[in-house]
Design a protein around this motif. Structure first.
Motif, PDB file in Angstrom:
ATOM      1  N   ASN A  17       6.808  12.105  37.458  1.00 36.80           N
ATOM      2  CA  ASN A  17       6.352  13.437  37.842  1.00 36.80           C
ATOM      3  C   ASN A  17       5.012  13.840  37.226  1.00 36.80           C
ATOM      4  O   ASN A  17       4.563  14.956  37.444  1.00 36.80           O
ATOM      5  CB  ASN A  17       7.408  14.475  37.447  1.00 36.80           C
ATOM      6  N   LEU A  18       4.384  12.961  36.446  1.00 40.62           N
ATOM      7  CA  LEU A  18       3.111  13.276  35.803  1.00 40.62           C
ATOM      8  C   LEU A  18       1.966  12.529  36.480  1.00 40.62           C
ATOM      9  O   LEU A  18       2.153  11.451  37.033  1.00 40.62           O
ATOM     10  CB  LEU A  18       3.154  12.870  34.322  1.00 40.62           C
ATOM     11  N   ASP A  19       0.764  13.127  36.383  1.00 48.34           N
ATOM     12  CA  ASP A  19      -0.401  12.389  36.879  1.00 48.34           C
ATOM     13  C   ASP A  19      -0.914  11.468  35.770  1.00 48.34           C
ATOM     14  O   ASP A  19      -0.477  11.542  34.628  1.00 48.34           O
ATOM     15  CB  ASP A  19      -1.492  13.346  37.374  1.00 48.34           C
ATOM     16  N   LYS A  20      -1.855  10.605  36.091  1.00 52.45           N
ATOM     17  CA  LYS A  20      -2.339   9.580  35.162  1.00 52.45           C
ATOM     18  C   LYS A  20      -2.861  10.178  33.858  1.00 52.45           C
ATOM     19  O   LYS A  20      -2.576   9.675  32.775  1.00 52.45           O
ATOM     20  CB  LYS A  20      -3.435   8.756  35.847  1.00 52.45           C
ATOM     21  N   LYS A  68      -2.127  11.089  27.950  1.00 46.83           N
ATOM     22  CA  LYS A  68      -2.047  12.034  26.835  1.00 46.83           C
ATOM     23  C   LYS A  68      -0.673  11.967  26.183  1.00 46.83           C
ATOM     24  O   LYS A  68      -0.551  11.950  24.956  1.00 46.83           O
ATOM     25  CB  LYS A  68      -2.322  13.450  27.336  1.00 46.83           C
ATOM     26  N   PHE A  69       0.372  11.912  26.986  1.00 47.93           N
ATOM     27  CA  PHE A  69       1.740  11.855  26.479  1.00 47.93           C
ATOM     28  C   PHE A  69       1.933  10.623  25.595  1.00 47.93           C
ATOM     29  O   PHE A  69       2.439  10.712  24.481  1.00 47.93           O
ATOM     30  CB  PHE A  69       2.714  11.831  27.651  1.00 47.93           C
ATOM     31  N   GLU A 120      -2.087  13.035  32.383  1.00 48.61           N
ATOM     32  CA  GLU A 120      -0.975  13.560  31.586  1.00 48.61           C
ATOM     33  C   GLU A 120      -0.162  12.425  30.969  1.00 48.61           C
ATOM     34  O   GLU A 120       0.309  12.528  29.835  1.00 48.61           O
ATOM     35  CB  GLU A 120      -0.077  14.446  32.437  1.00 48.61           C
ATOM     36  N   ILE A 121       0.004  11.330  31.695  1.00 43.39           N
ATOM     37  CA  ILE A 121       0.734  10.172  31.176  1.00 43.39           C
ATOM     38  C   ILE A 121       0.009   9.592  29.973  1.00 43.39           C
ATOM     39  O   ILE A 121       0.620   9.327  28.933  1.00 43.39           O
ATOM     40  CB  ILE A 121       0.924   9.099  32.273  1.00 43.39           C
ATOM     41  N   ILE A 164      10.419  11.253  32.903  1.00 41.01           N
ATOM     42  CA  ILE A 164       9.248  12.122  32.944  1.00 41.01           C
ATOM     43  C   ILE A 164       8.092  11.532  33.757  1.00 41.01           C
ATOM     44  O   ILE A 164       7.477  12.222  34.555  1.00 41.01           O
ATOM     45  CB  ILE A 164       8.757  12.425  31.512  1.00 41.01           C
ATOM     46  N   LEU A 165       7.812  10.281  33.541  1.00 44.52           N
ATOM     47  CA  LEU A 165       6.577   9.692  34.073  1.00 44.52           C
ATOM     48  C   LEU A 165       6.414   9.777  35.589  1.00 44.52           C
ATOM     49  O   LEU A 165       5.297   9.993  36.050  1.00 44.52           O
ATOM     50  CB  LEU A 165       6.444   8.250  33.595  1.00 44.52           C
TER      51      LEU A 165
END
Length: 98
Positions: free
Chosen positions: A55-58, A63-64, A60-61, A52-53
């Motif tokens: 493909n995510l921005d900072k 928060k996840f 979103e990472i 997943i990581l």
């Protein structure tokens, strides 16, 4: 509750319903469930690193990881828990008549 407990341990350990109902006390269920769920969250984190990581921005990472690592209830692990055998006996008796 019993069905949930049986399903949980059967899927995690492969135990039979009969074994679970005779050998797992309710207090131990909550402690084991907490340990297993913590382990599962750690596995999710490992998978996130791999899939997943990238493909995510900072934002979103962050928060996840916050949502995945937050403890939303007090821990029972490491605390002395005493089984109320008399209450368990009464509950089993009541269930016979249901």
């Amino acid at each position: 509750m019993e069905e949930e407990m049986c399903h949980f341990f059967a899927s995690e350990y492969g135990w039979t319903d009969d074994y679970i109902m005779k050998n797992v006390y309710l207090d131990r269920y909550f402690i084991r469930r907490e340990i297993i769920e913590k382990h599962q969250r750690q596995e999710y984190l490992k998978q996130a690193h791999l899939q997943i990581l990238p493909n995510l921005d900072k934002k979103e990472i962050d928060k996840f990881f916050k949502e995945l690592t937050e403890e939303d209830r007090p821990s029972l692990v490491g605390k002395e828990v005493k089984t109320d055998f008399e209450a368990l006996k009464k509950a089993k008796e009541q269930q016979k008549y249901m």
